[in-house]
Design an enzyme around this catalytic site. Sequence first.
Site, short mmCIF file in Angstrom:
data_model
loop_
_atom_site.label_atom_id
_atom_site.label_comp_id
_atom_site.label_asym_id
_atom_site.label_seq_id
_atom_site.Cartn_x
_atom_site.Cartn_y
_atom_site.Cartn_z
N ASP A 160 -60.13 35.80 -106.47
CA ASP A 160 -59.00 34.89 -106.26
C ASP A 160 -59.48 33.44 -106.23
OD1 ASP A 160 -57.34 37.00 -106.16
OD2 ASP A 160 -56.73 36.81 -104.08
N THR A 198 -50.09 35.03 -104.26
CA THR A 198 -49.31 36.24 -104.56
C THR A 198 -48.39 36.62 -103.40
OG1 THR A 198 -51.21 37.53 -103.82
CG2 THR A 198 -50.97 37.21 -106.17
N THR A 199 -48.83 36.35 -102.17
CA THR A 199 -47.98 36.64 -101.01
C THR A 199 -46.92 35.56 -100.86
OG1 THR A 199 -49.89 37.65 -99.92
CG2 THR A 199 -48.00 37.14 -98.54
N ASP A 214 -54.33 41.02 -99.71
CA ASP A 214 -53.93 40.39 -100.97
C ASP A 214 -52.56 40.93 -101.39
OD1 ASP A 214 -54.29 38.88 -103.40
OD2 ASP A 214 -54.70 40.78 -104.40
#
Length: 528
Positions: free
Chosen positions: A390, A97-98, A64
């Site tokens: 998530d 998020t990445t 994550d």
Amino acid sequence: MAMSQQSGILGHGASEERGENARLASFVGAVAIADLVKSTLGPKGMDKILQSMSQGQNVTITNDGATILKSIYIDNPAAKVLVDISKVQDDEVGDGTTSVVVLAGELLREAEQLVAQKIHPMTIIAGYREACDCARKVLETVAMDNRADEDAFRLDLLNIARTTLSSKILTGDKDHFARLAVDAIMRLKGSGNLEAIHIIKKTGGTLRESFLDEGFILDKKIGVGQPKRIENARILVANTAMDTDKIKIYGARVRVDSMSKVAEIEEAEKSKMKEKVNQIIGHDITCFINRQLIYNFPEEIFADAGIMAIEHADFDGIENLALVLGGEITSTFDDPTNVKLGSCKLIEEIMIGEDRLIHFSGVQLGEACTIVLRGASTHILEEADRSLHDALCVLQATVKDSRVIYGGGWPEMKMAKAVEELAGKTPGKKSLAMEAFARALRSLPTIICDNAGLDSAEIVSNLRAAHGADPESRMGVDVVLGESGDMNKLGVFECFRVKQQILTSATEASEMILRVDDIIRCAPRRRQ
């Protein structure tokens, strides 16, 4: 740098980097952060081990982006901007998020080459802004909305949950966990209150044995000699000290003439505690849940009165429990009319694996539920918890904004094509920045292919040709077969809001870093 210090502008110990040096330091830091998390992107992305150097040396295994970036110490100021956008992405929509960090890094990598060609940063920013607006309009036109058809909308949610979980540790059982997540979100009936979904982690068993339970499960034991099952319970949730039936030896100084006086003081303490317990019993309750310890003496009184007493309920658990039961956390018990009691149809003790837990069913907040995660080790459970959280956040965002788009690099190819067409019609150096923006967008499917060990040049070229030949093309990256595939048939869907947030956040972050031409580091404060 030396001139600034000689002329007395900066204090001793402060430093300054100007112009090209400052810009280069910003680019290098931001691109390095993007490269750090790049290998975790996509369904075949790799995990990272994060080992803390503090006492205990805790180990976290995750892919994550937000968890990785907030766990590492960063000195470069531009890199901190990317860490912040990753945190905001996690708070706003929970996923991507990445992607947001990788896209910002690629935009800055392209900008670095344009700056080397003597194109002014403000020209690059103007081009990026126009390209971002164009890409956002494309996203809005290609988004689909099935809110009117309940079955189609549920299928969209299942597909989005599968897509989100396919890049996590739960990918092996993604169908099972997608159903768990969608069932939990659908129970909320659009309220979007994720606090009503309680997640409990219990080691033992396999991930596939995880299940969704209607009601609320509290990871505590019922006191000795107390009822193990209560129907139509009236519950008082409290945060109060129930441990003063004995004199606390440490920190207390009492001078007495004889041991009988000590006994009198203990008796006074005891009677004070008895009075407090009787006040609590006077609220006409059948269950008492306390945030703090309950000592033997008050526990004994509760048992005699036939009241179930539960001690040391952890804070997240007790706040959620008060919300779910419809009560309020209480600390004073003088006036029963001011205390709001919680209620539920049944409280009973259940077994999960080797552990006893307390199950509340028929709670006031009807949408409340508990997801129990099982797994071989705490590391697996922690990562499963992050992955499921998530997925729940993305589904919550989709319930609020029900538009969906295809995934697997399809939106990036669509946006890159539209931006390149706009660049062809735009005069001046801005068009170079727009073309760079399109290349940065196209780098995301390239990275997904590279992480899966596929021939990225071949697949991305095929996708480009497919989208160029047919404006209605649904082709994206199929990492399982290692080729381009129809995203609709494969069921690869993404939430529109997540993709929109990635696009705008990455563009704004890269603009902010591009504007930098001076880095001033303050001198550390000296101890007097």
